[in-house]
Design a protein around this motif. Structure first.
Motif, PDB file in Angstrom:
ATOM      1  N   SER A  82       1.133  -1.165   0.090  1.00 47.76           N
ATOM      2  CA  SER A  82      -0.140   0.040  -0.076  1.00 47.76           C
ATOM      3  C   SER A  82       0.918   1.325  -0.123  1.00 47.76           C
ATOM      4  CB  SER A  82      -1.080   0.004   1.143  1.00 47.76           C
ATOM      5  OG  SER A  82      -0.261   0.078   2.377  1.00 47.76           O
ATOM      6  N   LEU A 135       2.456   1.594  -3.386  1.00 47.14           N
ATOM      7  CA  LEU A 135       1.474   2.116  -4.410  1.00 47.14           C
ATOM      8  C   LEU A 135       1.331   3.836  -4.434  1.00 47.14           C
ATOM      9  CD1 LEU A 135      -0.518   1.949  -6.702  1.00 47.14           C
ATOM     10  CD2 LEU A 135      -2.085   1.325  -4.996  1.00 47.14           C
ATOM     11  N   THR A 136       1.236   4.243  -3.213  1.00 48.91           N
ATOM     12  CA  THR A 136       0.959   5.624  -3.139  1.00 48.91           C
ATOM     13  C   THR A 136       2.348   6.329  -3.275  1.00 48.91           C
ATOM     14  OG1 THR A 136       1.327   5.534  -0.507  1.00 48.91           O
ATOM     15  CG2 THR A 136      -0.783   5.569  -1.467  1.00 48.91           C
ATOM     16  N   VAL A 150       4.604   5.416  -5.430  1.00 52.88           N
ATOM     17  CA  VAL A 150       4.942   5.435  -6.985  1.00 52.88           C
ATOM     18  C   VAL A 150       3.872   6.263  -7.613  1.00 52.88           C
ATOM     19  CG1 VAL A 150       4.515   3.911  -8.836  1.00 52.88           C
ATOM     20  CG2 VAL A 150       5.812   3.160  -7.124  1.00 52.88           C
ATOM     21  N   LEU A 151       2.590   6.203  -7.212  1.00 52.12           N
ATOM     22  CA  LEU A 151       1.730   7.263  -7.793  1.00 52.12           C
ATOM     23  C   LEU A 151       2.285   8.673  -7.829  1.00 52.12           C
ATOM     24  CD1 LEU A 151      -1.681   5.732  -6.673  1.00 52.12           C
ATOM     25  CD2 LEU A 151      -0.575   5.761  -9.157  1.00 52.12           C
ATOM     26  N   ASN A 201       7.086  -4.374  -4.652  1.00 48.12           N
ATOM     27  CA  ASN A 201       6.755  -2.969  -5.390  1.00 48.12           C
ATOM     28  C   ASN A 201       6.874  -3.350  -6.907  1.00 48.12           C
ATOM     29  OD1 ASN A 201       6.259  -1.129  -3.243  1.00 48.12           O
ATOM     30  ND2 ASN A 201       8.483  -1.191  -2.526  1.00 48.12           N
ATOM     31  N   PHE A 211       4.770  -4.867  -8.521  1.00 45.99           N
ATOM     32  CA  PHE A 211       3.681  -4.723  -8.739  1.00 45.99           C
ATOM     33  C   PHE A 211       3.345  -3.316  -9.497  1.00 45.99           C
ATOM     34  CE2 PHE A 211       2.762  -8.342  -5.930  1.00 45.99           C
ATOM     35  CZ  PHE A 211       1.981  -9.212  -6.654  1.00 45.99           C
ATOM     36  N   TRP A 212       4.032  -2.321  -8.775  1.00 50.28           N
ATOM     37  CA  TRP A 212       3.788  -0.934  -9.389  1.00 50.28           C
ATOM     38  C   TRP A 212       4.786  -0.489 -10.478  1.00 50.28           C
ATOM     39  CZ3 TRP A 212      -0.208  -2.029  -7.577  1.00 50.28           C
ATOM     40  CH2 TRP A 212      -0.696  -2.283  -6.154  1.00 50.28           C
ATOM     41  N   LEU A 241       3.785   0.984 -13.823  1.00 49.50           N
ATOM     42  CA  LEU A 241       3.196   2.476 -13.758  1.00 49.50           C
ATOM     43  C   LEU A 241       4.630   3.458 -14.194  1.00 49.50           C
ATOM     44  CD1 LEU A 241       0.970   2.392 -10.623  1.00 49.50           C
ATOM     45  CD2 LEU A 241       0.519   2.366 -13.173  1.00 49.50           C
TER      46      LEU A 241
END
Length: 373
Positions: A75, A78-79, A81-82, A99, A101-102, A105
């Motif tokens: 979690s 994700l934030t 990376v965004l 990480n 998974f991200w 992006l």
């Protein structure tokens, strides 16, 4: 020319939680010295604890996530990376294969990534079946989408080549050489047994505590660490602390000078980590000159060399190996000297940090060449 980097996947800067955090505490100021603009993503609680020690040149970006053992890495990753996707740094250093998974992006945004894969996370006993599956899938995605990989041990390099078909750059952790430190009045140099570890099964903490129940009748035993989430191992440490006047559970220590002094003056330091690559605590213990008894694994042999003192995970073997070291001043001094020399020659921070910057610069240059008409 100034270059920008986002460091993603740690608890923040500065933080004393684990190996990734140790590396970032060293790397972030080094890169700032080399004219990088450095942003480290982290968590509010971890960063707040030692905010006064932060280098003002390092930008700390606090993001949000689910603060528990199962979902925190995913979690918060994700934030982070965004946010990095919006700010678009020249390169990202990503810690932890979860990480993976991200990474798509970041790739879609044109941000090259250098990923430190750490150990084989899905082999850790602390994780349940679902978490192990998540880490394994994250590793596969890391192998597919990361631009370059860093392995902190040659054994990890080999496993990633065999299991995922990916080459990696070997960059271990480093150790700080230190001057003689004062221990304090409560302990005598070379008189006590020390362990420094997070309280998780794969660090052989349960087996050490079984041995410590007997060791504490003969020597002072000092334990640095905790689980971070409570549980049976914390309860066992508390029980031993009440049972034996010689047993001293100190919890986590964020004061480097105090921790280094404990390593420097230990009679025997037990290192029971069974998975992972080059462990930063082991390297730092070597650099301080701690006499070490280590669990017999390929990773620990790679760091210490084959002539060191190794033990199985049997509580009796742990006890016997530690007593052997505690009862011999000559063996303590010989292993102490050998460990300092090995750390100096193979695990210096200056070499480690230069290697990180070299790989990051290569990624930035590769990106520039790709974007040229």
């Amino acid at each position: 020319m100034t270059k920008s980097i986002a460091i993603i996947g740690t608890r923040g800067y500065p933080s004393y939680y684990g190996g990734f955090e140790t590396a970032v505490r060293k790397l972030a100021p080094f890169l700032a010295d080399c004219d990088w603009t450095v942003t480290v993503y982290g968590r509010r609680k971890a960063s707040r604890e030692v905010a006064a020690e932060a280098d003002p040149r390092i930008s700390q970006k606090i993001t949000f996530g689910i603060e528990n053992r199962s979902f925190s890495t995913l979690s918060f990753g994700l934030t982070s990376v965004l946010h990095a996707v919006r700010t678009k740094p020249d390169v990202a250093l990503v810690m932890n294969v979860a990480n993976g998974f991200w990474l798509p992006l970041l790739k879609l945004r044109g941000i090259p990534t250098l990923v430190n894969v750490d150990g084989m996370e899905w082999e850790r006993a602390k994780w349940g079946r679902l978490a192990r599956t998540v880490f394994r899938l994250g590793a596969r995605l890391t192998a597919k989408f990361a631009d370059e990989l860093v392995a902190d041990a040659k054994e990890i390099q080999h496993r990633w080549k065999v299991q995922f078909g990916r080459e990696s750059t070997f960059i271990p952790y480093g150790g700080d050489e230190i001057s003689p430190l004062e221990l304090g009045e409560e302990l005598r140099s070379r008189s006590y047994v020390l362990v420094v570890a997070r309280f998780v099964p794969e660090n052989t903490i349960h087996e050490f505590f079984e041995a410590a129940d007997r060791l504490a009748k003969e020597y002072p035993v000092v334990v640095v660490g905790a689980s971070g989430y409570g549980g049976a191992l914390d309860e066992k440490a508390e029980l031993l602390d009440r049972k034996h006047p010689n047993f001293n559970w100190l919890g986590r220590i964020s004061d480097d000078a105090r921790l280094f002094a404990l390593w420097q003056h230990a009679g025997a330091y037990f290192h029971g980590h069974s998975v992972g690559g080059t462990n930063p605590a082991l390297v730092q213990a070597m650099a301080t000159g701690a006499p070490i008894v280590a669990l017999d694994t390929a990773f620990n042999r790679e760091v210490l060399g084959n002539d060191s003192i190794f033990t199985s995970n049997s509580p009796m073997d742990i006890y016997d190996s530690i007593v052997r070291l505690m009862e011999s001043e000559s063996l303590q001094e010989a292993t102490s000297t050998s460990n300092i020399e090995r750390a100096r020659s193979l695990y210096s921070w200056s070499s480690v940090l230069e290697k990180y910057q070299d790989r990051l610069l290569c990624l930035v240059e590769r990106k520039k060449n790709k974007n040229r008409p």
